[in-house]
Design a protein around this motif. Structure first.
Motif, PDB file in Angstrom:
ATOM      1  N   LEU A  75      12.948  -0.285   6.372  1.00  0.00           N
ATOM      2  CA  LEU A  75      11.785  -0.800   6.675  1.00  0.00           C
ATOM      3  C   LEU A  75      11.059  -0.876   5.523  1.00  0.00           C
ATOM      4  N   CYS A  76      11.390  -0.288   4.304  1.00  0.00           N
ATOM      5  CA  CYS A  76      10.728  -0.744   3.126  1.00  0.00           C
ATOM      6  C   CYS A  76      10.495  -2.014   2.852  1.00  0.00           C
ATOM      7  N   HIS A  77      11.319  -3.019   3.201  1.00  0.00           N
ATOM      8  CA  HIS A  77      10.992  -4.617   2.761  1.00  0.00           C
ATOM      9  C   HIS A  77       9.735  -5.024   3.634  1.00  0.00           C
ATOM     10  N   LEU A  78       9.238  -4.506   4.631  1.00  0.00           N
ATOM     11  CA  LEU A  78       8.328  -4.919   5.368  1.00  0.00           C
ATOM     12  C   LEU A  78       6.881  -4.422   4.831  1.00  0.00           C
ATOM     13  N   GLY A  79       6.853  -3.912   3.516  1.00  0.00           N
ATOM     14  CA  GLY A  79       5.593  -3.579   3.024  1.00  0.00           C
ATOM     15  C   GLY A  79       5.074  -2.116   3.446  1.00  0.00           C
ATOM     16  N   ILE A  80       5.996  -1.210   3.856  1.00  0.00           N
ATOM     17  CA  ILE A  80       5.394  -0.031   4.154  1.00  0.00           C
ATOM     18  C   ILE A  80       5.920   0.865   2.895  1.00  0.00           C
ATOM     19  N   THR A  81       4.969   1.405   2.338  1.00  0.00           N
ATOM     20  CA  THR A  81       5.337   1.867   0.911  1.00  0.00           C
ATOM     21  C   THR A  81       5.562   3.508   1.111  1.00  0.00           C
ATOM     22  N   THR A  82       4.703   4.125   1.954  1.00  0.00           N
ATOM     23  CA  THR A  82       4.767   5.397   2.373  1.00  0.00           C
ATOM     24  C   THR A  82       4.874   5.450   4.171  1.00  0.00           C
ATOM     25  N   MET A  83       5.851   6.299   4.579  1.00  0.00           N
ATOM     26  CA  MET A  83       5.791   6.585   5.807  1.00  0.00           C
ATOM     27  C   MET A  83       4.778   7.706   6.419  1.00  0.00           C
ATOM     28  N   PRO A  84       3.884   7.110   7.184  1.00  0.00           N
ATOM     29  CA  PRO A  84       2.716   7.757   7.907  1.00  0.00           C
ATOM     30  C   PRO A  84       3.124   9.125   8.647  1.00  0.00           C
ATOM     31  N   SER A  85       2.318   9.849   8.639  1.00  0.00           N
ATOM     32  CA  SER A  85       2.760  10.888   9.854  1.00  0.00           C
ATOM     33  C   SER A  85       2.042  10.817  11.090  1.00  0.00           C
ATOM     34  N   ARG A  86       2.543  11.692  12.026  1.00  0.00           N
ATOM     35  CA  ARG A  86       2.047  11.399  13.252  1.00  0.00           C
ATOM     36  C   ARG A  86       0.560  11.485  13.610  1.00  0.00           C
ATOM     37  N   SER A  87      -0.077  12.244  12.788  1.00  0.00           N
ATOM     38  CA  SER A  87      -1.420  12.567  12.628  1.00  0.00           C
ATOM     39  C   SER A  87      -2.126  11.441  12.382  1.00  0.00           C
ATOM     40  N   THR A  88      -1.622  10.844  11.371  1.00  0.00           N
ATOM     41  CA  THR A  88      -2.209   9.506  10.736  1.00  0.00           C
ATOM     42  C   THR A  88      -2.321   8.293  11.719  1.00  0.00           C
ATOM     43  N   LEU A  89      -1.235   8.059  12.224  1.00  0.00           N
ATOM     44  CA  LEU A  89      -0.966   7.161  13.392  1.00  0.00           C
ATOM     45  C   LEU A  89      -1.803   7.402  14.557  1.00  0.00           C
ATOM     46  N   SER A  90      -2.121   8.651  14.970  1.00  0.00           N
ATOM     47  CA  SER A  90      -3.133   8.974  16.097  1.00  0.00           C
ATOM     48  C   SER A  90      -4.466   8.502  15.745  1.00  0.00           C
ATOM     49  N   ASP A  91      -4.774   9.032  14.607  1.00  0.00           N
ATOM     50  CA  ASP A  91      -6.165   8.885  14.004  1.00  0.00           C
ATOM     51  C   ASP A  91      -6.249   7.244  13.751  1.00  0.00           C
ATOM     52  N   ALA A  92      -5.348   6.488  13.385  1.00  0.00           N
ATOM     53  CA  ALA A  92      -5.597   4.941  13.357  1.00  0.00           C
ATOM     54  C   ALA A  92      -5.655   4.407  14.565  1.00  0.00           C
ATOM     55  N   ASN A  93      -4.907   4.951  15.577  1.00  0.00           N
ATOM     56  CA  ASN A  93      -5.063   4.339  16.899  1.00  0.00           C
ATOM     57  C   ASN A  93      -6.596   4.478  17.691  1.00  0.00           C
ATOM     58  N   LYS A  94      -7.116   5.748  17.155  1.00  0.00           N
ATOM     59  CA  LYS A  94      -8.250   6.081  17.722  1.00  0.00           C
ATOM     60  C   LYS A  94      -9.445   5.439  16.999  1.00  0.00           C
ATOM     61  N   ARG A  95      -9.306   5.203  15.663  1.00  0.00           N
ATOM     62  CA  ARG A  95     -10.473   4.799  14.908  1.00  0.00           C
ATOM     63  C   ARG A  95     -10.557   3.174  14.686  1.00  0.00           C
ATOM     64  N   ARG A  96      -9.456   2.649  14.315  1.00  0.00           N
ATOM     65  CA  ARG A  96      -9.264   1.244  14.194  1.00  0.00           C
ATOM     66  C   ARG A  96      -9.478   0.421  15.431  1.00  0.00           C
ATOM     67  N   PRO A  97     -10.724  -0.619  15.519  1.00  0.00           N
ATOM     68  CA  PRO A  97     -11.131  -1.294  16.508  1.00  0.00           C
ATOM     69  C   PRO A  97     -10.045  -2.157  17.194  1.00  0.00           C
ATOM     70  N   GLU A  98      -9.894  -2.355  18.322  1.00  0.00           N
ATOM     71  CA  GLU A  98      -8.991  -3.300  19.081  1.00  0.00           C
ATOM     72  C   GLU A  98      -9.361  -4.628  18.791  1.00  0.00           C
ATOM     73  N   ILE A  99     -10.543  -4.839  18.552  1.00  0.00           N
ATOM     74  CA  ILE A  99     -10.834  -6.316  18.059  1.00  0.00           C
ATOM     75  C   ILE A  99     -10.085  -6.855  17.205  1.00  0.00           C
ATOM     76  N   ILE A 100      -9.603  -6.079  16.080  1.00  0.00           N
ATOM     77  CA  ILE A 100      -8.595  -6.522  14.994  1.00  0.00           C
ATOM     78  C   ILE A 100      -7.204  -7.019  15.538  1.00  0.00           C
ATOM     79  N   PHE A 101      -6.693  -6.414  16.671  1.00  0.00           N
ATOM     80  CA  PHE A 101      -5.351  -6.968  17.175  1.00  0.00           C
ATOM     81  C   PHE A 101      -5.721  -8.077  18.107  1.00  0.00           C
ATOM     82  N   GLU A 102      -6.727  -8.003  18.682  1.00  0.00           N
ATOM     83  CA  GLU A 102      -7.198  -9.408  19.441  1.00  0.00           C
ATOM     84  C   GLU A 102      -7.447 -10.470  18.687  1.00  0.00           C
ATOM     85  N   SER A 103      -7.948 -10.228  17.601  1.00  0.00           N
ATOM     86  CA  SER A 103      -7.969 -11.526  16.584  1.00  0.00           C
ATOM     87  C   SER A 103      -6.776 -11.871  16.145  1.00  0.00           C
ATOM     88  N   ILE A 104      -5.875 -10.900  15.821  1.00  0.00           N
ATOM     89  CA  ILE A 104      -4.688 -11.381  15.225  1.00  0.00           C
ATOM     90  C   ILE A 104      -3.713 -12.115  16.150  1.00  0.00           C
TER      91      ILE A 104
END
Length: 186
Positions: A75-104
Motif C-alpha cells: 500500500l505504500c504506492h498509494l501515498g501512505i507513508t506511515t501506518m496509522p494505529s487503531r486509536s489514530t483512525l478512531s480519533d480521525a473518525n470522530k474529529r474529521r467532519p463528514e462534510i469533507i467526504f460528502e464534498s468529495i
C-alpha cells in the motif's frame, strides 16, 4: 509452478484510487477544517484507509488495522507513508467532519456521472426523464439473529432496537446515486 502470464489490468482498489485527485482531496479537507491538529494522518490517507475497509468489507477497526499493517508494503504506492494505529483512525473518525467526504463524493459524482451511467439511459433523454428522480429508503438493522442473539432487544417487548435508515436519490437517466443520507431507524 511459474508466474501466471494471463494477469492483465490492475486490482479494483488501484482502479478506484486512480479516480481520485490527492491535491483536490487535501484542499477540500483543509477547506472544511479536517487538517487541524493533524500530524501524519491527513484527509487523503483517511479516505484511502476507509475505502480499503469498504472494499474489503471489514466490520471493525481491529480488522482494518490488522489487514493494513499486513499489506503495508503493497500500500505504500498509494501515498501512505506511515501506518496509522487503531486509536489514530478512531480519533480521525470522530474529529474529521463528514462534510469533507460528502464534498468529495459530490465532486466525484459531477465528474464521473456521465461515464458511470449506461448507454441505454443516455439515448432516451426526454425532458421528463431528465427531471425524474427515484427515491428509496432502506433500513439496515444493526443486530442480527445470527451474530448477536439477544443483543439490542427491548427487555419488555422483545423487539429489536437499533438500525440505520439509508435515504437515496437517483436520477432516472443516470443510475448513479446523487444524494445519500443516513439517519437513525426508529
Amino acid at each position: 509452478m511459474g508466474k501466471s502470464i494471463h494477469f492483465s489490468g490492475q486490482p479494483l482498489y488501484s482502479q478506484v484510487i486512480k479516480l481520485l485527485d490527492k491535491s483536490k482531496i487535501l484542499q477540500t479537507s483543509r477547506k472544511y477544517g479536517g487538517e487541524h491538529y493533524v500530524k501524519r494522518f491527513d484527509g487523503w490517507t483517511h479516505l484511502v484507509v476507509m475505502l480499503y475497509a469498504v472494499i474489503m468489507r471489514f466490520d471493525s477497526l481491529r480488522e482494518i488495522m490488522a489487514s493494513i499493517q499486513a499489506e503495508a508494503r503493497k500500500l505504500c504506492h498509494l501515498g501512505i507513508t506511515t501506518m496509522p494505529s487503531r486509536s489514530t483512525l478512531s480519533d480521525a473518525n470522530k474529529r474529521r467532519p463528514e462534510i469533507i467526504f460528502e464534498s468529495i463524493y459530490r465532486d466525484l459524482y459531477t465528474t464521473y456521472r456521465n461515464i458511470l451511467s449506461s448507454d441505454s439511459r443516455q439515448n432516451r433523454d426526454t425532458a421528463w426523464m431528465k427531471r425524474l428522480q427515484i427515491i428509496d429508503s432502506t433500513t439496515i438493522t444493526l443486530f442480527s439473529n445470527l451474530l448477536f442473539k439477544g443483543v439490542g432487544r427491548h427487555p419488555k417487548t422483545g423487539k429489536k432496537k437499533g438500525g440505520i435508515k439509508v435515504h437515496t436519490v437517483i436520477h432516472a437517466n443516470e443510475g448513479v446515486p446523487s444524494d445519500i443520507k443516513f439517519t437513525s431507524a426508529a
